[in-house]
Write a protein that holds these residues in place. Structure first.
Motif, mmCIF file in Angstrom:
data_model
loop_
_atom_site.group_PDB
_atom_site.id
_atom_site.type_symbol
_atom_site.label_atom_id
_atom_site.label_comp_id
_atom_site.label_asym_id
_atom_site.label_seq_id
_atom_site.Cartn_x
_atom_site.Cartn_y
_atom_site.Cartn_z
ATOM 1 N N ASN A 102 39.590 34.827 20.821
ATOM 2 C CA ASN A 102 39.641 33.734 19.850
ATOM 3 C C ASN A 102 38.343 32.955 19.707
ATOM 4 O O ASN A 102 38.144 32.275 18.696
ATOM 5 N N VAL A 103 37.472 33.032 20.702
ATOM 6 C CA VAL A 103 36.224 32.255 20.653
ATOM 7 C C VAL A 103 34.994 33.153 20.813
ATOM 8 O O VAL A 103 34.130 33.202 19.936
ATOM 9 N N PHE A 104 34.914 33.864 21.946
ATOM 10 C CA PHE A 104 33.702 34.637 22.220
ATOM 11 C C PHE A 104 33.486 35.741 21.183
ATOM 12 O O PHE A 104 32.358 35.983 20.747
ATOM 13 N N ALA A 105 34.555 36.419 20.771
ATOM 14 C CA ALA A 105 34.430 37.481 19.772
ATOM 15 C C ALA A 105 33.994 36.917 18.426
ATOM 16 O O ALA A 105 33.239 37.558 17.692
ATOM 17 N N VAL A 106 34.469 35.717 18.103
ATOM 18 C CA VAL A 106 34.052 35.065 16.853
ATOM 19 C C VAL A 106 32.548 34.813 16.882
ATOM 20 O O VAL A 106 31.829 35.110 15.920
ATOM 21 N N ALA A 107 32.060 34.285 18.001
ATOM 22 C CA ALA A 107 30.624 34.021 18.126
ATOM 23 C C ALA A 107 29.822 35.316 18.111
ATOM 24 O O ALA A 107 28.803 35.433 17.404
ATOM 25 N N ASN A 108 30.271 36.310 18.862
ATOM 26 C CA ASN A 108 29.515 37.560 18.969
ATOM 27 C C ASN A 108 29.462 38.328 17.655
ATOM 28 O O ASN A 108 28.406 38.838 17.255
ATOM 29 N N LYS A 119 22.073 34.278 1.038
ATOM 30 C CA LYS A 119 22.609 33.168 0.267
ATOM 31 C C LYS A 119 23.880 33.587 -0.478
ATOM 32 O O LYS A 119 23.907 34.598 -1.170
ATOM 33 N N GLY A 120 24.924 32.811 -0.299
ATOM 34 C CA GLY A 120 26.205 33.111 -0.939
ATOM 35 C C GLY A 120 27.207 33.782 -0.023
ATOM 36 O O GLY A 120 28.393 33.877 -0.363
ATOM 37 N N SER A 121 26.764 34.235 1.143
ATOM 38 C CA SER A 121 27.701 34.839 2.090
ATOM 39 C C SER A 121 28.620 33.770 2.666
ATOM 40 O O SER A 121 28.245 32.603 2.785
ATOM 41 N N HIS A 122 29.808 34.193 3.052
ATOM 42 C CA HIS A 122 30.828 33.236 3.479
ATOM 43 C C HIS A 122 31.497 33.733 4.752
ATOM 44 O O HIS A 122 32.010 34.848 4.791
ATOM 45 N N VAL A 123 31.505 32.898 5.779
ATOM 46 C CA VAL A 123 32.214 33.187 7.021
ATOM 47 C C VAL A 123 33.443 32.296 7.077
ATOM 48 O O VAL A 123 33.325 31.064 7.087
ATOM 49 N N VAL A 124 34.610 32.914 7.122
ATOM 50 C CA VAL A 124 35.878 32.185 7.151
ATOM 51 C C VAL A 124 36.555 32.448 8.496
ATOM 52 O O VAL A 124 36.803 33.602 8.853
ATOM 53 N N THR A 125 36.825 31.385 9.226
ATOM 54 C CA THR A 125 37.511 31.514 10.508
ATOM 55 C C THR A 125 38.935 31.000 10.374
ATOM 56 O O THR A 125 39.157 29.879 9.924
ATOM 57 N N VAL A 126 39.873 31.854 10.743
ATOM 58 C CA VAL A 126 41.281 31.462 10.712
ATOM 59 C C VAL A 126 41.607 30.781 12.034
ATOM 60 O O VAL A 126 41.598 31.409 13.100
ATOM 61 N N SER A 127 41.858 29.490 11.961
ATOM 62 C CA SER A 127 42.220 28.711 13.136
ATOM 63 C C SER A 127 43.691 28.341 13.027
ATOM 64 O O SER A 127 44.453 28.977 12.297
ATOM 65 N N SER A 128 44.083 27.323 13.754
ATOM 66 C CA SER A 128 45.480 26.878 13.764
ATOM 67 C C SER A 128 45.540 25.375 13.601
ATOM 68 O O SER A 128 44.643 24.655 14.042
ATOM 69 N N ILE A 129 46.600 24.914 12.983
ATOM 70 C CA ILE A 129 46.790 23.477 12.852
ATOM 71 C C ILE A 129 46.853 22.822 14.230
ATOM 72 O O ILE A 129 46.494 21.656 14.408
ATOM 73 N N SER A 147 41.577 27.020 22.233
ATOM 74 C CA SER A 147 40.608 28.001 21.726
ATOM 75 C C SER A 147 40.411 27.844 20.223
ATOM 76 O O SER A 147 39.307 28.015 19.709
ATOM 77 N N LYS A 148 41.480 27.489 19.526
ATOM 78 C CA LYS A 148 41.388 27.305 18.082
ATOM 79 C C LYS A 148 40.624 26.028 17.733
ATOM 80 O O LYS A 148 40.005 25.927 16.676
ATOM 81 N N GLY A 149 40.673 25.049 18.627
ATOM 82 C CA GLY A 149 39.844 23.870 18.449
ATOM 83 C C GLY A 149 38.377 24.193 18.668
ATOM 84 O O GLY A 149 37.497 23.659 17.980
ATOM 85 N N ALA A 150 38.103 25.093 19.606
ATOM 86 C CA ALA A 150 36.717 25.470 19.908
ATOM 87 C C ALA A 150 36.037 26.125 18.709
ATOM 88 O O ALA A 150 34.867 25.834 18.405
ATOM 89 N N VAL A 151 36.743 27.014 18.015
ATOM 90 C CA VAL A 151 36.095 27.702 16.887
ATOM 91 C C VAL A 151 35.915 26.776 15.686
ATOM 92 O O VAL A 151 35.065 27.035 14.834
ATOM 93 N N ILE A 152 36.700 25.717 15.624
ATOM 94 C CA ILE A 152 36.479 24.721 14.577
ATOM 95 C C ILE A 152 35.112 24.067 14.766
ATOM 96 O O ILE A 152 34.295 23.984 13.838
#
Length: 225
Positions: A102-108, A119-129, A147-152
């Motif tokens: 949920n965190v390290f793989a997102v960063a890597n 320019k114009g590329s978009h990274v979208v991370t699906v987190s949780s409420i 972990s979902k707070g960390a990726v925010i």
């Protein structure tokens, strides 16, 4: 036509997203440990079997981008790993397993894709409420929600760091969605929205949301969990 990378495509929202983008004519790189036959047989989809918790396996993504695409228009961090246990029963290994996906793989994976973004590329991370400050927290989700707070926070930082390059980073903090992962964690619970309907929202946001948002956290939820 855009080049879209999606993680966690073996089932649920990721599976639906891969099909939606591919059926709309985009090229999709679908990353998951298990590969559904439907995705494997789709001419617009390239599937990579990757265990996101194993950093060395991400080299397969690097190799693909170097040899094939050269350009990444959007990256959707959808994969998630959830352990539901009372806090007193959570081990260091439990936290490590959750954070690796949920965190390290997102960063890597973000680090791998950035050289192929512009320019114009978009990274979208699906987190949780559950990862949003001030939201109602549910017992048993200490590892997952933290972990979902960390990726925010990570996404907010990267938005600032790469704003001059025109690469946008945004987070969608989802509430309960009717997926296999939800059913495994909370048997019998019925979410008000299906994986396919949530995928519709993420599909549109990925293509258009960076026109209006960067470094933002959007709460996409009609429920508390």
């Amino acid at each position: 036509m855009k080049n879209i990378i999606i993680t966690g495509t073996s089932r649920g929202i990721g599976y639906e997203l891969a099909l939606q983008f591919a059926n709309a004519g985009h090229q999709v790189l679908a990353i998951s440990r298990n590969i559904p036959t439907v995705l494997l047989e789709h001419e617009q989809i390239t599937c990579l079997s990757v265990d996101l918790s194993n950093e060395s396996e991400l080299e397969n993504v690097t190799a693909f981008l170097n040899s094939s695409w050269k350009i990444v228009d959007a990256l959707i961090h959808n994969a998630g790993f959830l352990i539901c246990k009372p806090f007193e029963n959570l081990t260091s290994l439990d936290f490590e397993q959750v954070y690796k996906v949920n965190v390290f793989a997102v960063a890597n994976l973000t680090r791998i894709c950035l050289p192929f973004m512009s320019k114009g590329s978009h990274v979208v991370t699906v987190s949780s409420i559950g990862g949003v400050r001030g939201s109602l927290k549910f017992p048993g989700l200490a590892a997952y929600s933290s972990s979902k707070g960390a990726v925010i926070t990570l996404s907010e930082l990267l938005a600032e760091e790469y704003k001059e390059q025109g690469i946008s980073f945004n987070v969608l903090a989802l509430g309960a969605v009717q997926t296999e992962m939800l059913q495994e964690a909370f048997p019998g619970y019925v979410a008000p929205i299906s994986a396919a309907k949530m995928a519709n929202y993420i599909f549109d946001f990925t293509l258009n949301g960076n026109v209006y948002f960067n470094g933002k956290v959007l709460e996409v939820s009609t429920t508390n969990p």
